[in-house]
Scaffold this motif. Structure first.
Motif, PDB file in Angstrom:
ATOM      1  N   LEU A  43      -0.486  -2.913  19.359  1.00 28.08           N
ATOM      2  CA  LEU A  43       0.826  -3.312  18.846  1.00 28.08           C
ATOM      3  C   LEU A  43       0.692  -4.213  17.617  1.00 28.08           C
ATOM      4  N   ALA A  44      -0.285  -5.139  17.653  1.00 28.53           N
ATOM      5  CA  ALA A  44      -0.510  -6.025  16.504  1.00 28.53           C
ATOM      6  C   ALA A  44      -0.925  -5.220  15.275  1.00 28.53           C
ATOM      7  N   ALA A  45      -1.743  -4.180  15.480  1.00 25.49           N
ATOM      8  CA  ALA A  45      -2.179  -3.326  14.367  1.00 25.49           C
ATOM      9  C   ALA A  45      -0.969  -2.678  13.689  1.00 25.49           C
ATOM     10  N   ILE A  46       0.005  -2.247  14.493  1.00 21.06           N
ATOM     11  CA  ILE A  46       1.227  -1.642  13.942  1.00 21.06           C
ATOM     12  C   ILE A  46       2.005  -2.663  13.113  1.00 21.06           C
ATOM     13  N   PHE A  47       2.190  -3.870  13.659  1.00 24.87           N
ATOM     14  CA  PHE A  47       2.925  -4.918  12.937  1.00 24.87           C
ATOM     15  C   PHE A  47       2.232  -5.270  11.623  1.00 24.87           C
ATOM     16  N   ILE A  48       0.905  -5.443  11.673  1.00 24.90           N
ATOM     17  CA  ILE A  48       0.158  -5.843  10.479  1.00 24.90           C
ATOM     18  C   ILE A  48       0.130  -4.720   9.449  1.00 24.90           C
ATOM     19  N   TYR A  49       0.029  -3.467   9.919  1.00 22.39           N
ATOM     20  CA  TYR A  49       0.041  -2.316   9.005  1.00 22.39           C
ATOM     21  C   TYR A  49       1.346  -2.268   8.215  1.00 22.39           C
ATOM     22  N   ILE A  50       2.466  -2.454   8.919  1.00 22.29           N
ATOM     23  CA  ILE A  50       3.771  -2.450   8.253  1.00 22.29           C
ATOM     24  C   ILE A  50       3.844  -3.572   7.216  1.00 22.29           C
ATOM     25  N   PHE A  51       3.364  -4.762   7.589  1.00 21.62           N
ATOM     26  CA  PHE A  51       3.372  -5.898   6.662  1.00 21.62           C
ATOM     27  C   PHE A  51       2.529  -5.595   5.422  1.00 21.62           C
ATOM     28  N   CYS A  52       1.339  -5.040   5.619  1.00 19.47           N
ATOM     29  CA  CYS A  52       0.445  -4.738   4.492  1.00 19.47           C
ATOM     30  C   CYS A  52       1.063  -3.694   3.560  1.00 19.47           C
ATOM     31  N   ARG A  53       1.731  -2.700   4.151  1.00 18.78           N
ATOM     32  CA  ARG A  53       2.387  -1.672   3.333  1.00 18.78           C
ATOM     33  C   ARG A  53       3.522  -2.280   2.507  1.00 18.78           C
ATOM     34  N   VAL A  54       4.320  -3.122   3.126  1.00 18.29           N
ATOM     35  CA  VAL A  54       5.433  -3.768   2.409  1.00 18.29           C
ATOM     36  C   VAL A  54       4.902  -4.644   1.271  1.00 18.29           C
ATOM     37  N   LYS A  56       2.082  -4.228  -0.191  1.00 19.84           N
ATOM     38  CA  LYS A  56       1.199  -3.378  -1.023  1.00 19.84           C
ATOM     39  C   LYS A  56      -0.232  -3.919  -1.053  1.00 19.84           C
ATOM     40  N   ILE A  57      -0.719  -4.285   0.131  1.00 19.16           N
ATOM     41  CA  ILE A  57      -2.084  -4.780   0.274  1.00 19.16           C
ATOM     42  C   ILE A  57      -3.023  -3.597   0.472  1.00 19.16           C
ATOM     43  N   SER A  58      -4.101  -3.551  -0.281  1.00 24.32           N
ATOM     44  CA  SER A  58      -5.047  -2.438  -0.206  1.00 24.32           C
ATOM     45  C   SER A  58      -5.834  -2.452   1.108  1.00 24.32           C
ATOM     46  N   PHE A  59      -6.112  -1.263   1.636  1.00 25.39           N
ATOM     47  CA  PHE A  59      -6.917  -1.124   2.848  1.00 25.39           C
ATOM     48  C   PHE A  59      -8.351  -0.691   2.525  1.00 25.39           C
ATOM     49  N   LYS A  60      -8.690  -0.631   1.245  1.00 27.43           N
ATOM     50  CA  LYS A  60     -10.000  -0.127   0.838  1.00 27.43           C
ATOM     51  C   LYS A  60     -11.109  -1.118   1.174  1.00 27.43           C
ATOM     52  N   VAL A 172     -13.403 -12.977   4.053  1.00 26.07           N
ATOM     53  CA  VAL A 172     -12.119 -13.421   3.518  1.00 26.07           C
ATOM     54  C   VAL A 172     -12.223 -13.812   2.042  1.00 26.07           C
ATOM     55  N   LYS A 173     -13.449 -13.993   1.553  1.00 28.20           N
ATOM     56  CA  LYS A 173     -13.647 -14.278   0.133  1.00 28.20           C
ATOM     57  C   LYS A 173     -13.378 -13.035  -0.708  1.00 28.20           C
ATOM     58  N   LYS A 174     -13.508 -11.848  -0.071  1.00 32.18           N
ATOM     59  CA  LYS A 174     -13.381 -10.588  -0.813  1.00 32.18           C
ATOM     60  C   LYS A 174     -12.146  -9.778  -0.437  1.00 32.18           C
ATOM     61  N   TYR A 175     -11.589 -10.032   0.740  1.00 33.18           N
ATOM     62  CA  TYR A 175     -10.486  -9.203   1.224  1.00 33.18           C
ATOM     63  C   TYR A 175      -9.316 -10.051   1.704  1.00 33.18           C
ATOM     64  N   ASN A 176      -8.134  -9.439   1.695  1.00 36.34           N
ATOM     65  CA  ASN A 176      -6.928 -10.102   2.192  1.00 36.34           C
ATOM     66  C   ASN A 176      -7.030 -10.337   3.703  1.00 36.34           C
ATOM     67  N   GLY A 177      -6.554 -11.499   4.166  1.00 37.94           N
ATOM     68  CA  GLY A 177      -6.657 -11.843   5.583  1.00 37.94           C
ATOM     69  C   GLY A 177      -5.906 -10.888   6.490  1.00 37.94           C
ATOM     70  N   SER A 178      -4.738 -10.411   6.075  1.00 39.75           N
ATOM     71  CA  SER A 178      -3.952  -9.474   6.875  1.00 39.75           C
ATOM     72  C   SER A 178      -4.677  -8.138   7.011  1.00 39.75           C
ATOM     73  N   MET A 179      -5.309  -7.705   5.915  1.00 42.48           N
ATOM     74  CA  MET A 179      -6.077  -6.456   5.946  1.00 42.48           C
ATOM     75  C   MET A 179      -7.260  -6.576   6.900  1.00 42.48           C
ATOM     76  N   LEU A 180      -7.923  -7.733   6.889  1.00 43.75           N
ATOM     77  CA  LEU A 180      -9.041  -7.969   7.811  1.00 43.75           C
ATOM     78  C   LEU A 180      -8.569  -7.902   9.255  1.00 43.75           C
ATOM     79  N   MET A 181      -7.442  -8.541   9.543  1.00 49.95           N
ATOM     80  CA  MET A 181      -6.915  -8.534  10.902  1.00 49.95           C
ATOM     81  C   MET A 181      -6.515  -7.122  11.331  1.00 49.95           C
ATOM     82  N   PHE A 182      -5.973  -6.328  10.412  1.00 48.16           N
ATOM     83  CA  PHE A 182      -5.596  -4.948  10.754  1.00 48.16           C
ATOM     84  C   PHE A 182      -6.809  -4.168  11.238  1.00 48.16           C
ATOM     85  N   TYR A 183      -7.902  -4.240  10.476  1.00 50.87           N
ATOM     86  CA  TYR A 183      -9.097  -3.488  10.866  1.00 50.87           C
ATOM     87  C   TYR A 183      -9.678  -4.010  12.182  1.00 50.87           C
TER      88      TYR A 183
END
Length: 285
Positions: A43-54, A56-60, A172-183
């Motif tokens: 469920l948290a992955a879904i919430f964080i994914y929506i936030f990252c999309r809104v 426009k945080i990269s998942f790369k 976290v020095k290289k990637y967004n914190g929300s993106m890290l939590m999503f993965y």
């Protein structure tokens, strides 16, 4: 500079407050620990994914090395959660939360293996102060009851959490914190998928409101704020400041599940809070 420090400290403490709700929610949810964690992560992955999309945080992910780091971070986070929730089931909110707060002590001594930073003697003293505080908070127990099992699982959970934070500190020095939590949430979900075949999910519908709350408030918001704070504080400083979490947790448990703290809890809590104040002042300087 003053405003930035106050803002960063406020974000860390707010994240700590939200994470503190996990103890009471873990007691409320009538499901096995591994089932709670799978639902929470999914469920948290879904919430964080929506936030990252809104946002426009990269998942790369840039390299194979980083992919391995993400995988290990997710595994450690999952191991931390599972052992923590079992500690909750075996003991109580105060005992479980306080036993995992040996993690600032663990962080102090293992952080030099992840960086060139040497162990600061004042951090050793503060770690000892936290340990004394935790010792005072632990109620009397014997080997025959489940409290000892809860404490041991809590300490094991603390070790996993300390390792995870130190690994995330580099990412976290290289990637967004929300993106890290999503993965991390995705990895935990995949690792716990086999529990669908042997754990009890029969009452998931009745527990869904609590699962949604622990996924959104505790995980998606709380842990993301905590991860983002690692951009501004060392893992040791963040862990010591967030030692206020058991205090928050005990207050929340008192309000919602009527767990009444003893006088020794107030003494231990005061010692822990003292380390938070000292480290907050030191890190500001």
């Amino acid at each position: 500079m003053q405003k930035n420090y106050t803002k960063n400290l406020s974000v860390l403490l707010l994240g700590t407050l939200f994470i503190s709700t996990s103890g009471v929610l873990g007691r409320y949810i009538a499901m096995p620990a591994e089932a709670i964690i799978l639902c929470r992560a999914f469920l948290a992955a879904i919430f964080i994914y929506i936030f990252c999309r809104v946002q426009k945080i990269s998942f790369k992910i840039n390299s194979a090395k980083d992919k391995r780091s993400f995988l290990m971070g997710g595994f450690l986070m999952g191991a931390h959660w599972v052992t923590y929730f079992y500690a909750l089931k075996l003991s109580n909110v105060a005992l479980a939360m306080l036993s995992i707060y040996t993690y600032p002590i663990i962080t102090v001594f293992i952080e030099p293996f992840f960086s060139k930073k040497k162990v600061d003697r004042i951090h050793i003293l503060m770690a000892i102060l936290v340990l004394v505080g935790v010792y005072n908070l632990i109620p009397e127990f014997s080997i025959e009851n489940t409290y000892l099992q809860g404490i041991l699982l809590g300490i094991l959970s603390a070790f996993f959490y300390a390792l995870r934070n130190l690994m995330v500190k580099e990412d976290v020095k290289k990637y967004n914190g929300s993106m890290l939590m999503f993965y991390q949430m995705v990895i935990i979900s995949v690792l716990l998928l086999p529990t669908l075949f042997f754990s009890d999910y029969s009452n998931i519908e009745s527990q869904l409101p609590w699962l949604l709350l622990v996924a959104l408030l505790t995980t998606a918001i709380g842990h993301t704020l905590m991860v983002n704070s690692l951009q501004y504080f060392s893992a040791t400083t963040a862990s010591i400041i967030s030692s206020v979490q058991p205090i928050f947790g005990i207050i929340i448990a008192f309000i919602f599940v009527n767990e009444i703290p003893s006088s020794s809890t107030f003494i231990g809590g005061s010692l822990i809070l003292l380390t938070v104040i000292i480290e907050s002042v030191r890190s500001k300087k």
